[in-house]
Design a protein around this motif. Sequence first.
Motif, PDB file in Angstrom:
ATOM      1  N   SER A 697       0.885  -1.404   0.004  1.00 17.10           N
ATOM      2  CA  SER A 697       0.383  -0.037  -0.102  1.00 17.10           C
ATOM      3  C   SER A 697       0.523   1.186   0.113  1.00 17.10           C
ATOM      4  O   SER A 697       2.114   1.111   0.331  1.00 17.10           O
ATOM      5  CB  SER A 697      -0.703  -0.102   1.841  1.00 17.10           C
ATOM      6  N   TYR A 698       0.554   2.054  -0.741  1.00 16.95           N
ATOM      7  CA  TYR A 698       1.290   3.609   0.046  1.00 16.95           C
ATOM      8  C   TYR A 698       0.125   4.305  -0.752  1.00 16.95           C
ATOM      9  O   TYR A 698      -0.560   4.684  -1.593  1.00 16.95           O
ATOM     10  CB  TYR A 698       2.333   3.104  -1.604  1.00 16.95           C
ATOM     11  N   ASP A 699       1.054   6.146  -0.677  1.00 17.25           N
ATOM     12  CA  ASP A 699       0.436   7.664  -0.552  1.00 17.25           C
ATOM     13  C   ASP A 699       1.207   7.973  -1.118  1.00 17.25           C
ATOM     14  O   ASP A 699       2.219   7.781  -0.942  1.00 17.25           O
ATOM     15  CB  ASP A 699      -0.012   8.300   0.532  1.00 17.25           C
ATOM     16  N   THR A 700       0.935   9.195  -1.542  1.00 20.86           N
ATOM     17  CA  THR A 700       1.526   9.799  -2.278  1.00 20.86           C
ATOM     18  C   THR A 700       1.366  11.380  -1.434  1.00 20.86           C
ATOM     19  O   THR A 700       0.169  12.330  -1.837  1.00 20.86           O
ATOM     20  CB  THR A 700       1.521  10.240  -3.748  1.00 20.86           C
ATOM     21  N   CYS A 701       2.210  12.287  -1.308  1.00 18.67           N
ATOM     22  CA  CYS A 701       1.816  13.788  -1.264  1.00 18.67           C
ATOM     23  C   CYS A 701       3.529  14.332  -1.531  1.00 18.67           C
ATOM     24  O   CYS A 701       4.561  14.683  -1.229  1.00 18.67           O
ATOM     25  CB  CYS A 701       2.214  13.517   1.076  1.00 18.67           C
ATOM     26  N   PRO A 702       2.376  16.077  -2.229  1.00 18.89           N
ATOM     27  CA  PRO A 702       3.804  16.396  -2.922  1.00 18.89           C
ATOM     28  C   PRO A 702       4.368  17.541  -1.723  1.00 18.89           C
ATOM     29  O   PRO A 702       4.363  17.549   0.038  1.00 18.89           O
ATOM     30  CB  PRO A 702       2.500  17.792  -3.255  1.00 18.89           C
ATOM     31  N   VAL A 703       5.634  17.117  -2.757  1.00 20.77           N
ATOM     32  CA  VAL A 703       6.703  18.742  -1.330  1.00 20.77           C
ATOM     33  C   VAL A 703       7.236  20.052  -2.035  1.00 20.77           C
ATOM     34  O   VAL A 703       6.568  20.126  -2.876  1.00 20.77           O
ATOM     35  CB  VAL A 703       7.959  17.508  -0.543  1.00 20.77           C
ATOM     36  N   PRO A 704       7.411  20.508  -1.151  1.00 23.57           N
ATOM     37  CA  PRO A 704       8.109  22.199  -2.352  1.00 23.57           C
ATOM     38  C   PRO A 704       8.660  21.837  -3.254  1.00 23.57           C
ATOM     39  O   PRO A 704       9.671  20.869  -3.056  1.00 23.57           O
ATOM     40  CB  PRO A 704       8.849  22.665  -0.888  1.00 23.57           C
ATOM     41  N   ALA A 705       9.114  22.673  -4.189  1.00 28.21           N
ATOM     42  CA  ALA A 705       9.472  22.898  -5.703  1.00 28.21           C
ATOM     43  C   ALA A 705      10.649  22.721  -5.009  1.00 28.21           C
ATOM     44  O   ALA A 705      11.701  23.253  -3.897  1.00 28.21           O
ATOM     45  CB  ALA A 705       9.380  23.805  -6.175  1.00 28.21           C
ATOM     46  N   GLY A 706      11.603  22.146  -5.793  1.00 30.95           N
ATOM     47  CA  GLY A 706      13.554  22.217  -5.400  1.00 30.95           C
ATOM     48  C   GLY A 706      13.715  20.499  -4.385  1.00 30.95           C
ATOM     49  O   GLY A 706      14.558  20.305  -4.664  1.00 30.95           O
ATOM     50  N   ASP A 707      13.321  20.481  -3.466  1.00 32.70           N
ATOM     51  CA  ASP A 707      12.862  18.887  -2.952  1.00 32.70           C
ATOM     52  C   ASP A 707      13.232  18.026  -4.080  1.00 32.70           C
ATOM     53  O   ASP A 707      12.437  17.685  -4.651  1.00 32.70           O
ATOM     54  CB  ASP A 707      12.295  18.303  -2.072  1.00 32.70           C
ATOM     55  N   ARG A 708      13.545  16.513  -3.535  1.00 32.31           N
ATOM     56  CA  ARG A 708      13.690  15.661  -4.319  1.00 32.31           C
ATOM     57  C   ARG A 708      12.379  14.315  -4.193  1.00 32.31           C
ATOM     58  O   ARG A 708      12.076  14.559  -2.935  1.00 32.31           O
ATOM     59  CB  ARG A 708      14.459  14.435  -4.179  1.00 32.31           C
ATOM     60  N   THR A 709      11.819  13.520  -4.928  1.00 35.02           N
ATOM     61  CA  THR A 709      10.209  12.804  -5.313  1.00 35.02           C
ATOM     62  C   THR A 709      11.735  11.791  -3.460  1.00 35.02           C
ATOM     63  O   THR A 709      12.906  11.397  -4.383  1.00 35.02           O
ATOM     64  CB  THR A 709      10.617  12.368  -6.364  1.00 35.02           C
ATOM     65  N   THR A 710      10.747  11.050  -3.070  1.00 40.80           N
ATOM     66  CA  THR A 710      11.534  10.150  -2.229  1.00 40.80           C
ATOM     67  C   THR A 710      10.612   8.863  -1.992  1.00 40.80           C
ATOM     68  O   THR A 710       9.547   9.516  -1.652  1.00 40.80           O
ATOM     69  CB  THR A 710      12.035  10.403  -1.220  1.00 40.80           C
ATOM     70  N   ALA A 711      11.084   7.678  -1.418  1.00 41.83           N
ATOM     71  CA  ALA A 711      10.166   6.719  -1.169  1.00 41.83           C
ATOM     72  C   ALA A 711      10.685   6.500  -0.036  1.00 41.83           C
ATOM     73  O   ALA A 711      11.814   5.769   0.449  1.00 41.83           O
ATOM     74  CB  ALA A 711       9.965   5.747  -2.275  1.00 41.83           C
ATOM     75  N   ALA A 712       9.383   5.574   1.114  1.00 39.31           N
ATOM     76  CA  ALA A 712      10.414   5.088   2.253  1.00 39.31           C
ATOM     77  C   ALA A 712       8.775   4.003   2.719  1.00 39.31           C
ATOM     78  O   ALA A 712       7.965   4.335   2.747  1.00 39.31           O
ATOM     79  CB  ALA A 712      10.288   6.256   3.560  1.00 39.31           C
ATOM     80  N   PHE A 713       9.465   3.240   2.759  1.00 35.72           N
ATOM     81  CA  PHE A 713       8.574   2.001   2.937  1.00 35.72           C
ATOM     82  C   PHE A 713       9.113   0.699   4.234  1.00 35.72           C
ATOM     83  O   PHE A 713      10.214   1.002   4.177  1.00 35.72           O
ATOM     84  CB  PHE A 713       8.344   1.151   1.385  1.00 35.72           C
ATOM     85  N   SER A 714       8.331   0.153   4.536  1.00 35.18           N
ATOM     86  CA  SER A 714       8.513  -0.884   5.731  1.00 35.18           C
ATOM     87  C   SER A 714       8.056  -1.702   5.488  1.00 35.18           C
ATOM     88  O   SER A 714       6.896  -2.163   4.593  1.00 35.18           O
ATOM     89  CB  SER A 714       7.849  -0.204   7.094  1.00 35.18           C
ATOM     90  N   TYR A 715       8.249  -3.144   5.869  1.00 38.77           N
ATOM     91  CA  TYR A 715       8.147  -4.445   5.427  1.00 38.77           C
ATOM     92  C   TYR A 715       7.449  -4.759   7.044  1.00 38.77           C
ATOM     93  O   TYR A 715       7.517  -4.429   8.146  1.00 38.77           O
ATOM     94  CB  TYR A 715       9.656  -5.670   5.351  1.00 38.77           C
ATOM     95  N   CYS A 716       5.865  -5.337   6.668  1.00 39.68           N
ATOM     96  CA  CYS A 716       4.944  -5.624   7.763  1.00 39.68           C
ATOM     97  C   CYS A 716       5.091  -7.222   7.489  1.00 39.68           C
ATOM     98  O   CYS A 716       4.719  -8.106   6.981  1.00 39.68           O
ATOM     99  CB  CYS A 716       3.922  -5.230   8.074  1.00 39.68           C
ATOM    100  N   GLU A 717       5.797  -7.924   8.708  1.00 35.17           N
ATOM    101  CA  GLU A 717       5.643  -9.590   8.642  1.00 35.17           C
ATOM    102  C   GLU A 717       4.061  -9.651   8.563  1.00 35.17           C
ATOM    103  O   GLU A 717       4.123 -10.931   8.305  1.00 35.17           O
ATOM    104  CB  GLU A 717       6.007  -9.399   9.833  1.00 35.17           C
ATOM    105  N   ALA A 718       3.135  -8.910   9.755  1.00 27.75           N
ATOM    106  CA  ALA A 718       1.786  -9.613   9.433  1.00 27.75           C
ATOM    107  C   ALA A 718       0.866  -9.239   8.487  1.00 27.75           C
ATOM    108  O   ALA A 718       0.082  -9.251   9.101  1.00 27.75           O
ATOM    109  CB  ALA A 718       1.396  -9.776  10.978  1.00 27.75           C
ATOM    110  N   GLY A 719       1.285  -9.212   7.779  1.00 33.52           N
ATOM    111  CA  GLY A 719      -0.114  -8.186   6.685  1.00 33.52           C
ATOM    112  C   GLY A 719       0.118  -6.915   6.799  1.00 33.52           C
ATOM    113  O   GLY A 719       0.505  -6.278   7.695  1.00 33.52           O
ATOM    114  N   LEU A 720      -0.370  -6.415   6.384  1.00 37.88           N
ATOM    115  CA  LEU A 720      -0.669  -4.398   5.380  1.00 37.88           C
ATOM    116  C   LEU A 720      -1.338  -4.141   7.065  1.00 37.88           C
ATOM    117  O   LEU A 720      -2.363  -5.214   7.758  1.00 37.88           O
ATOM    118  CB  LEU A 720      -1.488  -4.561   4.822  1.00 37.88           C
TER     119      LEU A 720
END
Length: 791
Positions: A697-720
């Motif tokens: 599952s994932y969500d997106t949120c804008p960040v200020p112009a000039g910042d880089r696009t980033t992604a941060a995911f975590s692993y869930c052992e017991a399901g989402l």
Amino acid sequence: MGAGAYNNFLGDVHGDVHQHIYPAQPIGAVPPSREEVLTLWARQSRNRLIDRWAAAGLDDAEAADLADDPTIGAPSRLLPVQDRGLVLLEGVFGSGKSVTAERLHQADLAAAARANNAPIPVYLDTRSVHGDLATAVIEASASIGSPEQLGVRLVLDGIDEVSLARATSLLTQARSLTCRWPGSRIVATARPGVPGVRDNERVGYPPMSDDEAAALAQRIGGQLNHVPVDSAAMREALRLPLFVIIAALSHRECRDVPSSRIDSLEDLVERALRRPGASITGVRTTLARLARLGIEAHGPVPTAEVGNDAEIEALVASRLVVRRGRTLAFGLPILEQYFGGKSLLEEGLPDGAAIDGAVLERWRYPLALAIASASWERSVALIQPIIDEFPGVGAWLIHESIPAHGRGSHASVPARCADWIYLTLAAWLAGLAPASGLLRVGSTRHTPPLVLAVHVKGDTVLTISRHTPTDDGRSGVLKMPQPPVDILAFRGRGGSYWHGQPAADYPAWPWRWSLDWATHQLAELLRGRRLHASLPGPAALERRWSQCRAVAQGTYLQERLSSAQIISRLRQILTQGSVSHRFPSGWTARRHDLEALLDSLEAGDGVAADSYLYCPYPAPDLPAALRTAHYGHYSNEQLIAFVEHLHVTAVGIYQSLCETWFPKLIPTLGLACLLPVRITGHVTRATERNFLYHEYSYDTCPVPAGDRTTAAFSYCEAGLPTEEWPATLQRFAEVQRTIEELHPAAAAWAHPRTGVGELPSVTDTPATDLAYRWLWEDLSDLRIVSGVGPR
């Protein structure tokens, strides 16, 4: 629910059709009982139906007769509507979806009358919900119970009548309520095209059968079996209740049936203004003013803002307009949009609309109706500035207002249309540039072809583009009395042709004709994934890896490939002298592509010091013996690294596709208008029947112009993680506030991505695949492409 049960429940509901509320209760008075409240709500539902049918042209007695017959608009016309969750009834205007939603509401009222523990039935007009949906439902139902405990049966009518961003927010809130409140169901109604609707939520509202349409017409006193209708678009309209009623009333009055949907609305208005007390000087101007104020206010308008007492009485007497307390609103939303469109034709766009995407979005349906009824000259004045600034909005408007070619019409096609097609083609190709330079309909300079030949015969048009002048050196438009014997020879290798029967009874039809011609070819480019071949960076890395793996006949799970082996194989293939070569992977390469790949590898481009090419994304890290199908060849840590790389890289490729090929569309492309973004999410896997599923599952949120696009995911052992809806709603609200702060001009069209599902199958180009999917979805929202996207 049968007619008997329905009438037994209503009891004395069949009273004054204009009674919408109880009189104010004196201080200290006993509040109405649950039974009284449900009876009131049933009366209000009946009155809404009567108001709708009266606005459609029926007198009050006829409208009441339909309202009291539960078989009219019965939900049984649909597939069984689920008892829980979110359901979106999706249909064109006039299809009767709001009537069916009312019948569902009436059935819910009857169920609540039978059992005190039944879910609470609530009806809300979407435009009346100004804040949080849960708060609006709780306030509406406070007099009979708590929806948090009993659940709710909510009808949310007209979700397409608010902004696209607001519609998306309300759908998200609706999903949360059905999860938070036990046994809840929410039925929303909308025209097709609301973004963010899931396939399992959408119920397409079907047109009536011929027998159903004929029965409705006969009930009104008209006949459809003798109606001469040559237009395919109008024949389709005569399977929609609104247009059946209008046609039946015309037949009953011994007048011709309108020849188009827009003419049908005009016929409806003319009939309404013949009602006693409705015909006064300037009444149309007052109706247009009410429409303009209602569109700007997103709801009912105070009577004092509309006109004097005589004007108000005339509006109400027409039954086009309903008085609710000290406010006025149109009985049918389409009438507000119709008169809003008329005001646009008379007064032009609101101040700043031609350069303000948010204002254009608010006026999208009135604009579409204005275009549908505009003369050719007026359509140019109305559409051209919009396409110049916001070609994405222009494409949406044209698809909404003008039927596709092949529908036929009453009108013949004028011979002078050649110049019109040339003008509209120039506008669209400029708006779709530079991608339009890849189309066979335009030239490589993103302008119309050097020669555009147009042949008109009756109601059929043939247009042919050619990228070279004629033999005598002429360019521009050729009006051919006869089509060329050999179309291929005339257009050459670079041109194309487009033929069919345009909807010529809509004077603005050349805008749709040229747009369909161009976007048909554009969709082919996207489905064939032919827009990233020249992109540098990550797209180039994935493209090279895909080509080299095809040559080496390796597997998806390889971490590296031997450049020496690939070079040797390429030399062997090229000695065969074939013009192209098809590899087992499915890639068909032309000879010059293979030569270019060979030259690049021999020069050492992308080859590591150890003479290997390495996978451009995190590769599998588990020993072969431990690998299973799908993503089982990744450890948890490496899977997270892969998913993060996938999304950041996909955003980069998507952005490159948009900036390279569709810069003028970016303000209205749902994701492109928000970049850069921060992506957060979770990944899990669960074993079932020895097959490994991987969800995320994932969500997106804008960040200020000039910042880089980033992604941060975590692993869930017991399901989402379990959805905590208050926190989810708060997060969505924060995202919307961030969009309005960072991208105020794009807030109306923004479509921040969010998703829950299975990770896509492993391919050579996973980020490129995802980027194409996002681009296709955004172009689909603008009606520029449709159908099955790139695979």
